[in-house]
Design an enzyme around this catalytic site. Structure first.
Site, PDB file in Angstrom:
ATOM      1  N   LYS A 190      -3.976  -4.907 -21.689  1.00 54.17           N
ATOM      2  CA  LYS A 190      -5.323  -4.400 -21.445  1.00 54.17           C
ATOM      3  C   LYS A 190      -5.471  -2.937 -21.907  1.00 54.17           C
ATOM      4  O   LYS A 190      -4.490  -2.307 -22.302  1.00 54.17           O
ATOM      5  CB  LYS A 190      -5.658  -4.536 -19.951  1.00 54.17           C
ATOM      6  CG  LYS A 190      -5.733  -6.007 -19.484  1.00 54.17           C
ATOM      7  CD  LYS A 190      -6.709  -6.849 -20.292  1.00 54.17           C
ATOM      8  CE  LYS A 190      -7.266  -8.047 -19.549  1.00 54.17           C
ATOM      9  NZ  LYS A 190      -6.380  -9.224 -19.498  1.00 54.17           N
TER      10      LYS A 190
HETATM   11  C1  PLP Z   1      -6.759 -10.304 -18.224  1.00 59.88           C
HETATM   12  C2  PLP Z   1      -7.958 -10.905 -17.613  1.00 59.88           C
HETATM   13  C3  PLP Z   1      -7.986 -11.333 -16.282  1.00 59.88           C
HETATM   14  C4  PLP Z   1      -6.767 -11.405 -15.408  1.00 59.88           C
HETATM   15  O1  PLP Z   1      -5.991 -10.288 -15.367  1.00 59.88           O
HETATM   16  P1  PLP Z   1      -4.415 -10.375 -15.073  1.00 59.88           P
HETATM   17  O2  PLP Z   1      -4.098  -8.958 -14.738  1.00 59.88           O
HETATM   18  O3  PLP Z   1      -3.736 -10.807 -16.334  1.00 59.88           O
HETATM   19  O4  PLP Z   1      -4.203 -11.277 -13.938  1.00 59.88           O
HETATM   20  C5  PLP Z   1      -9.179 -11.787 -15.770  1.00 59.88           C
HETATM   21  N1  PLP Z   1     -10.289 -11.854 -16.518  1.00 59.88           N
HETATM   22  C6  PLP Z   1     -10.298 -11.477 -17.805  1.00 59.88           C
HETATM   23  C7  PLP Z   1     -11.578 -11.549 -18.576  1.00 59.88           C
HETATM   24  C8  PLP Z   1      -9.129 -11.015 -18.403  1.00 59.88           C
HETATM   25  O5  PLP Z   1      -9.142 -10.689 -19.688  1.00 59.88           O
END
Ligand code: PLP
Length: 399
Positions: free
Chosen positions: A186
């Site tokens: 992210k």
């Molecule tokens: C990455 C993501 C999540 C979940 O996040 P994690 O930290 O990987 O559990 C939820 N929604 C979206 C749109 C994402 O891209």
């Protein structure tokens, strides 16, 4: 795109504070933690910058969504409207609280189509959950109006858009609750982590307790704390929070590099006839981690994606992707859960396999997305822009 590209001494410094004291837990141990409170500091930093009343860190973006739903009392039989283009975590979370994911079409924002949302509202609807995909925002004004008109909650899945804004307000702070992910790919990362943001005191208190088995966090004797409600353990560790704190200090740099790099690629593609761009309701608030283009047909989009791959330009063709678009979510369509669902829950779930998502298909099948790296030098960027422009032009000319 991802903060992990900027791993450096800052992360090591914050991590070392935690390693030196050996207190890996975010709560308590006041006398031996050398006054290091990485999770608390990270929460305060986000809260201050994003001008929101409350921030609760969690162990992931997925648990942030689960926390937000629980904090707002969303559960058995409640319908949550969300888009066909998102990461699987969005509907996983909704299903896991016993609620009903109602998947509706996207539009040229690559996020919820407000018209499709309004059509999907039923007496069971409790939440509209926009997902700000690939760094940029949903049509949030219209969605907020709908939420108000029908008295629904607006929960933003802003997991992919940390630092993005809409008309000066940070994504994730506009709805009743907002969720971020700090997983490894992210905008900024904790390794694993997430956050719930809200201006609502009650939702915050619920989030704070829910993520720690219901602990009320009153006093300094953990064992003597009360448990007003049942909860779970969605705590972030101090080690993960330490990384997040260091990454957060780099946010301005990340955003400015992404915006500069994206603009150069976008400007190059503006010169190619037949290329259109994702509609972004507020361009200045784009966190610019991705550049998404539309081609006029599915075939052309596939050709462009393949041609870019062959020239070493990383890109996503979401229509064929297993994780981000409904077309390949067979496990959801077939309801392949490890443990049985309640009969009533099953009966309320829509038949995803038979639903008509042709309007989403028409957009998704023509979309190609290029991730923006933080590590491209100016020279490499100019080269990339030239390659992309030439490759896309040729692919569109059928060469
Ligand atoms: C990455 C993501 C999540 C979940 O996040 P994690 O930290 O990987 O559990 C939820 N929604 C979206 C749109 C994402 O891209």
């Amino acid at each position: 795109m991802p903060g992990y590209e900027l791993w450096g001494d800052e992360e090591k410094k914050h991590l070392n504070d935690v390693i030196e004291s050996g207190i890996l837990m975010r709560y308590n141990f006041e006398s031996v933690r050398n006054n290091h409170w990485k999770a608390k500091e990270f929460e305060q930093a986000i809260q201050k910058r994003m001008k929101v009343n409350h921030v609760q860190l969690t162990s992931s973006g997925t648990t942030a969504l689960l926390t937000a739903l629980n904090a707002a009392g969303v559960g058995a039989g409640d319908e949550v409207i969300l888009p066909t283009f998102t990461f699987v975590a969005s509907f996983e979370a909704v299903l896991s609280v016993g609620a009903i994911p109602v998947l509706v079409d996207i539009d040229d924002t690559l996020t919820l189509d407000p018209l499709a949302v309004e059509k999907a509202i039923s007496p069971r609807t409790k939440v509209i959950m926009p997902v700000h995909m690939c760094g940029a925002m949903a049509d949030i004004t219209k969605l907020k109006e709908l939420a108000k008109k029908y008295n629904l909650l607006l929960i933003e899945d802003a997991c992919q858009s940390f630092g993005g804004t809409y008309k000066g307000k940070y994504l994730g702070t506009i709805g009743d609750l907002g969720c971020f992910s700090f997983d490894f790919v992210k905008t900024i990362t904790c390794g694993e982590g997430g956050a719930v943001l809200t201006n609502n005191d009650e939702y915050y208190l619920n989030s704070n307790q829910y993520t720690d088995h219901g602990h009320d966090h009153i006093g300094t004797n953990r064992g003597a704390e009360n448990h007003p409600n049942l909860g779970l353990n969605y705590r972030i560790s101090e080690l993960n929070a330490a990384v997040g704190l260091a990454q957060f200090e780099k946010l301005d740099k990340i955003l400015s590099v992404q915006r500069k790099n994206k603009k150069i690629l976008k400007d190059a593609l503006k010169e190619v006839e037949g290329v259109e761009f994702r509609r972004i309701p507020d361009e200045t608030g784009d966190n610019a981690s991705f550049l998404s283009i539309f081609l006029s047909t599915k075939e052309l989009a596939k050709n462009v994606s393949q041609a870019l791959n062959s020239k070493g330009i990383a890109n996503a063709y979401w229509f064929d992707n297993n994780w981000h678009y409904i077309r390949k979510w067979d496990h959801l369509k077939l309801l392949k859960t490890l443990a049985p669902l309640y009969k009533e829950h099953k009966e309320l779930l829509p038949n995803y396999a038979n639903a008509d998502y042709s309007r989403s298909d028409a957009i998704m099948s023509r979309t190609v997305t290029i991730p923006i790296s933080l590590l491209w030098t100016d020279e490499k960027l100019t080269q990339k822009a030239d390659i992309i422009k030439e490759t896309v032009s040729k692919a569109l000319a059928g060469k």
